[in-house]
Motif scaffolding. Structure first.
Motif, short mmCIF file in Angstrom:
data_model
loop_
_atom_site.label_atom_id
_atom_site.label_comp_id
_atom_site.label_asym_id
_atom_site.label_seq_id
_atom_site.Cartn_x
_atom_site.Cartn_y
_atom_site.Cartn_z
N ARG A 95 0.84 -1.20 0.00
CA ARG A 95 0.00 0.00 0.00
C ARG A 95 0.86 1.24 0.00
NH1 ARG A 95 -4.45 -1.88 4.48
NH2 ARG A 95 -2.97 -3.47 4.99
N THR A 96 0.34 2.28 -0.65
CA THR A 96 0.97 3.60 -0.62
C THR A 96 -0.14 4.64 -0.53
OG1 THR A 96 0.96 3.73 -3.04
CG2 THR A 96 2.99 2.95 -1.99
N ILE A 97 0.24 5.82 -0.12
CA ILE A 97 -0.70 6.94 -0.10
C ILE A 97 -0.81 7.48 -1.52
CG2 ILE A 97 -1.13 9.28 0.79
CD1 ILE A 97 -1.43 7.09 2.90
N ASN A 98 -2.01 7.74 -1.96
CA ASN A 98 -2.24 8.31 -3.29
C ASN A 98 -1.75 9.76 -3.28
OD1 ASN A 98 -3.23 9.28 -5.70
ND2 ASN A 98 -5.24 8.34 -5.45
N THR A 105 -5.79 5.44 -0.32
CA THR A 105 -4.70 4.48 -0.27
C THR A 105 -4.72 3.66 -1.55
OG1 THR A 105 -4.86 4.33 2.13
CG2 THR A 105 -3.75 2.52 1.01
#
Length: 172
Positions: A95-98, A105
């Motif tokens: 997962r990464t932050i948009n 996410t």
């Protein structure tokens, strides 16, 4: 003295509407199929629910917002979060932050995740649940039942239903 009857005795077969039997058969079939698919995927470290998320990411060819996965699979956000936790723990996704919307996410499949998804698809394609002709006919009938059920659903009438376009139609 009268004999007590059980509070929830089974209704006589002739009093059960035919659709009740159909619903029971569909639900029992779903349980059996899910158990069989989970058994098939277990050697790959997957459940069918985790496979659905991986297959969706493979088909998307890009990171997916978690909210899209929640909507497409029609599952609670906590359930999807737990599935993605498992995929991350296995090194199959992350997962990464948009960056364009920091409230969102994104979930990205790893190379290992793509390989596992392809192997899982091969394993699932080899599963023979019934005669292929029966499966094709059932597929068509169940698609019609699914469409009719969605149209009749209170959620669909309120505008909150999963669109067919959101479902993972393609497989890796």
């Amino acid at each position: 003295m009268a004999t007590a009857q059980p509070p929830h005795s089974a209704p006589a077969a002739e009093s059960v509407p035919p659709y009740t039997s159909l619903i029971a058969a569909v639900l029992q079939t779903q349980k059996l199929i899910t158990h069989h698919l989970n058994s098939t995927l277990r050697p790959l470290g997957l459940s069918f629910a985790r496979y659905e998320v991986l297959a969706m990411m493979v088909a998307a060819h890009a990171p997916l917002p978690m909210v899209r996965i929640v909507r497409a699979l029609d599952r609670h956000p906590t359930t999807i979060g737990t599935l993605i936790d498992g995929l991350e723990g296995s090194g199959l996704a992350f997962r990464t932050i948009n960056r364009s919307d920091r409230r969102s996410t994104l979930v990205t499949i790893t190379d290992k995740g793509r390989e596992v998804a392809i192997s899982a698809t091969r394993a699932l394609d080899a599963v023979a649940l019934a005669d292929p002709k029966v499966m094709r006919r059932l597929h068509e009938d169940l698609q019609q039942l699914l469409s009719a059920t969605r149209r009749a659903s209170p959620a669909a009438q309120g505008g909150h239903h999963t669109a067919a376009a959101d479902l993972p139609g393609g497989r890796p």
